[in-house]
Enzyme design. Sequence first.
Site, short mmCIF file in Angstrom:
data_model
loop_
_atom_site.label_atom_id
_atom_site.label_comp_id
_atom_site.label_asym_id
_atom_site.label_seq_id
_atom_site.Cartn_x
_atom_site.Cartn_y
_atom_site.Cartn_z
N GLU A 46 0.81 -1.22 0.00
CA GLU A 46 0.00 0.00 0.00
C GLU A 46 0.84 1.27 0.00
O GLU A 46 0.30 2.36 -0.16
CB GLU A 46 -0.92 -0.01 1.22
N HIS A 70 7.12 1.92 -0.50
CA HIS A 70 8.27 1.10 -0.10
C HIS A 70 8.68 0.13 -1.21
O HIS A 70 9.86 -0.08 -1.46
CB HIS A 70 7.95 0.35 1.20
#
Length: 144
Positions: A71, A74
């Site tokens: 989400e 990263h």
Amino acid sequence: MTKVLVVQARFYEQIADELVSGASETLKSAHVDFNVMEVPGAFEIPGAISIAAESGLYDGFVALGCVIRGETSHYDYVAGESARALMDLSLEGVALGNGILTVENSEQAMVRAKVDKKNKGADAANACLRMIEIRDQLLADLDA
């Protein structure tokens, strides 16, 4: 005898195990001596390979791991920076095969990792072996 280091990220253990199975079968079939080193995640793979390459103990390297989109951003950093660092190593003459999967979900990862499916661990091992051959041939041509 050719010696290869397989560096596997253990963050997704089941996927890592499948990738290592494919790479191991390929290296054994090629009669290559190899060791497996575990690191926490894909981000750590290039660092481990860099350290091992400086040791001079290995002829080539197989990078195995998985980055699954989540989400947050990263994923972009880990996927992009691990790929960039591996490319930097290859441009420095390190013979390696990149088997770090970058996928949207674990189902895609398992299809790519499983030995009886896409077997990307074997693909990475074969890439490593071919890069060792290319390097050795070019070095032999220089010596001739």
